[in-house]
Design an enzyme around this catalytic site. Structure first.
Site, PDB file in Angstrom:
ATOM      1  N   CYS A 178       0.862  -1.195   0.000  1.00 18.36           N
ATOM      2  CA  CYS A 178       0.000   0.000   0.000  1.00 18.36           C
ATOM      3  C   CYS A 178       0.896   1.243   0.000  1.00 18.36           C
ATOM      4  O   CYS A 178       1.766   1.402   0.871  1.00 18.36           O
ATOM      5  CB  CYS A 178      -0.909  -0.002   1.226  1.00 18.36           C
ATOM      6  SG  CYS A 178      -1.752   1.569   1.488  1.00 18.36           S
ATOM      7  N   CYS A 234       0.715   3.242   3.282  1.00 13.91           N
ATOM      8  CA  CYS A 234       1.403   2.533   4.371  1.00 13.91           C
ATOM      9  C   CYS A 234       2.910   2.685   4.216  1.00 13.91           C
ATOM     10  O   CYS A 234       3.629   2.852   5.209  1.00 13.91           O
ATOM     11  CB  CYS A 234       1.024   1.054   4.383  1.00 13.91           C
ATOM     12  SG  CYS A 234      -0.606   0.712   5.101  1.00 13.91           S
ATOM     13  N   ASP A 259       0.102  16.641  -0.734  1.00 17.20           N
ATOM     14  CA  ASP A 259      -0.219  15.845  -1.927  1.00 17.20           C
ATOM     15  C   ASP A 259       0.839  16.114  -3.003  1.00 17.20           C
ATOM     16  O   ASP A 259       1.292  17.247  -3.193  1.00 17.20           O
ATOM     17  CB  ASP A 259      -1.609  16.226  -2.454  1.00 17.20           C
ATOM     18  CG  ASP A 259      -2.158  15.190  -3.424  1.00 17.20           C
ATOM     19  OD1 ASP A 259      -3.144  14.512  -3.076  1.00 17.20           O
ATOM     20  OD2 ASP A 259      -1.594  15.058  -4.544  1.00 17.20           O
ATOM     21  N   ASN A 278     -12.710  10.673  -1.092  1.00 12.62           N
ATOM     22  CA  ASN A 278     -13.168   9.926  -2.254  1.00 12.62           C
ATOM     23  C   ASN A 278     -13.269   8.453  -1.871  1.00 12.62           C
ATOM     24  O   ASN A 278     -12.397   7.929  -1.177  1.00 12.62           O
ATOM     25  CB  ASN A 278     -12.186  10.090  -3.419  1.00 12.62           C
ATOM     26  CG  ASN A 278     -12.078  11.528  -3.877  1.00 12.62           C
ATOM     27  OD1 ASN A 278     -13.060  12.273  -3.868  1.00 12.62           O
ATOM     28  ND2 ASN A 278     -10.887  11.954  -4.265  1.00 12.62           N
ATOM     29  N   GLY A 283     -13.800   8.327  -7.302  1.00 10.24           N
ATOM     30  CA  GLY A 283     -12.486   8.797  -7.760  1.00 10.24           C
ATOM     31  C   GLY A 283     -11.341   8.424  -6.849  1.00 10.24           C
ATOM     32  O   GLY A 283     -10.273   9.044  -6.896  1.00 10.24           O
ATOM     33  N   HIS A 301      -6.202   3.519   0.690  1.00  7.51           N
ATOM     34  CA  HIS A 301      -5.884   3.727   2.113  1.00  7.51           C
ATOM     35  C   HIS A 301      -6.615   5.012   2.475  1.00  7.51           C
ATOM     36  O   HIS A 301      -6.352   6.070   1.879  1.00  7.51           O
ATOM     37  CB  HIS A 301      -4.365   3.845   2.300  1.00  7.51           C
ATOM     38  CG  HIS A 301      -3.910   4.010   3.722  1.00  7.51           C
ATOM     39  ND1 HIS A 301      -2.953   3.197   4.303  1.00  7.51           N
ATOM     40  CD2 HIS A 301      -4.258   4.917   4.672  1.00  7.51           C
ATOM     41  CE1 HIS A 301      -2.741   3.590   5.550  1.00  7.51           C
ATOM     42  NE2 HIS A 301      -3.521   4.645   5.794  1.00  7.51           N
ATOM     43  N   HIS A 341      -8.110   8.386   3.264  1.00  2.27           N
ATOM     44  CA  HIS A 341      -7.433   9.684   3.403  1.00  2.27           C
ATOM     45  C   HIS A 341      -8.425  10.825   3.256  1.00  2.27           C
ATOM     46  O   HIS A 341      -9.334  10.769   2.446  1.00  2.27           O
ATOM     47  CB  HIS A 341      -6.302   9.834   2.385  1.00  2.27           C
ATOM     48  CG  HIS A 341      -6.669   9.498   0.965  1.00  2.27           C
ATOM     49  ND1 HIS A 341      -6.796   8.210   0.517  1.00  2.27           N
ATOM     50  CD2 HIS A 341      -6.924  10.289  -0.095  1.00  2.27           C
ATOM     51  CE1 HIS A 341      -7.117   8.214  -0.773  1.00  2.27           C
ATOM     52  NE2 HIS A 341      -7.210   9.468  -1.166  1.00  2.27           N
TER      53      HIS A 341
HETATM   54  P1  5GP Z   1      -7.603   9.802  -4.252  1.00  2.00           P
HETATM   55  O1  5GP Z   1      -7.686  10.009  -5.744  1.00  2.00           O
HETATM   56  O2  5GP Z   1      -7.394   8.342  -3.899  1.00  2.00           O
HETATM   57  O3  5GP Z   1      -8.733  10.420  -3.491  1.00  2.00           O
HETATM   58  O4  5GP Z   1      -6.326  10.601  -3.775  1.00  2.00           O
HETATM   59  C1  5GP Z   1      -5.037  10.101  -3.874  1.00  2.00           C
HETATM   60  C2  5GP Z   1      -4.113  11.281  -3.811  1.00  2.00           C
HETATM   61  O5  5GP Z   1      -2.816  10.801  -3.540  1.00  2.00           O
HETATM   62  C3  5GP Z   1      -4.038  12.080  -5.119  1.00  2.00           C
HETATM   63  O6  5GP Z   1      -4.419  13.425  -4.873  1.00  2.00           O
HETATM   64  C4  5GP Z   1      -2.581  11.953  -5.529  1.00  2.00           C
HETATM   65  O7  5GP Z   1      -2.061  13.137  -6.100  1.00  2.00           O
HETATM   66  C5  5GP Z   1      -1.897  11.604  -4.235  1.00  2.00           C
HETATM   67  N1  5GP Z   1      -0.692  10.810  -4.380  1.00  2.00           N
HETATM   68  C6  5GP Z   1      -0.525   9.725  -5.188  1.00  2.00           C
HETATM   69  N2  5GP Z   1       0.716   9.215  -5.048  1.00  2.00           N
HETATM   70  C7  5GP Z   1       1.348  10.008  -4.129  1.00  2.00           C
HETATM   71  C8  5GP Z   1       2.665   9.975  -3.560  1.00  2.00           C
HETATM   72  O8  5GP Z   1       3.514   9.130  -3.866  1.00  2.00           O
HETATM   73  N3  5GP Z   1       2.964  10.949  -2.661  1.00  2.00           N
HETATM   74  C9  5GP Z   1       2.065  11.903  -2.292  1.00  2.00           C
HETATM   75  N4  5GP Z   1       2.461  12.811  -1.401  1.00  2.00           N
HETATM   76  N5  5GP Z   1       0.807  11.955  -2.804  1.00  2.00           N
HETATM   77  C10 5GP Z   1       0.461  11.014  -3.707  1.00  2.00           C
HETATM   78 ZN    ZN Z   2      -2.299   1.345   3.666  1.00  2.00          ZN
END
Ligand code: 5GP
Ligand code: ZN
Length: 114
Positions: A4, A7, A30, A87, A93, A98, A100
């Site tokens: 993950c 994680c 992010d 999300n 989306g 994990h 957040h």
């Molecule tokens: P989701 O689309 O699942 O709601 O949000 C995932 C978020 O994680 C996205 O806004 C994406 O830019 C961010 N993200 C993806 N990979 C990484 C990473 O390796 N480091 C950081 N800091 N953010 C990440």
């Molecule tokens: Zn996790």
């Protein structure tokens, strides 16, 4: 969870720009910010999505939520305002499995709900 992404960020196997940390939760910037302030706030234990939150997570979710204003204050957006987004699943989306909170601010955000 070994594979993950978040994680691995919790375990510091992948670097991140941490803005808040305690025993239970981690807040970090992010990697692809959608606003001048875009912090991801996560529980350190693996919870895959909002669908996996149950009564047993009550204390954890309460704590996670109570950290939001602390992060907002630290990032200088507490008084100007901000948005918290979770999300869930494909249609929501969610791309990282994990749980957040996105904390977004630093500008007047558009009102969009899909
Ligand atoms: P989701 O689309 O699942 O709601 O949000 C995932 C978020 O994680 C996205 O806004 C994406 O830019 C961010 N993200 C993806 N990979 C990484 C990473 O390796 N480091 C950081 N800091 N953010 C990440
Ligand atoms: Zn996790």
């Amino acid at each position: 969870m070994d594979n993950c992404l978040f994680c691995r960020i919790v375990n510091k196997e992948i670097p991140s720009r941490i803005v808040y940390e305690d025993d239970l939760v981690l807040g970090f910037n992010d990697i692809q910010p959608q606003a001048p302030v875009h912090v991801l706030l996560i529980p350190k234990t693996h919870v895959a999505s909002m669908n996996d939150v149950g009564r047993e997570h009550g204390d954890l979710v309460a704590h996670l939520t109570s950290v939001i204003p602390q992060v907002a204050e630290k990032m200088g957006i507490k008084d100007s305002g901000y948005r918290v987004v979770v999300n869930c699943g494909k249609d929501g989306g969610q791309t990282v499995s994990h749980l957040h909170y996105h904390i977004l601010g630093g500008k007047t955000l558009e009102v969009t709900f899909g």
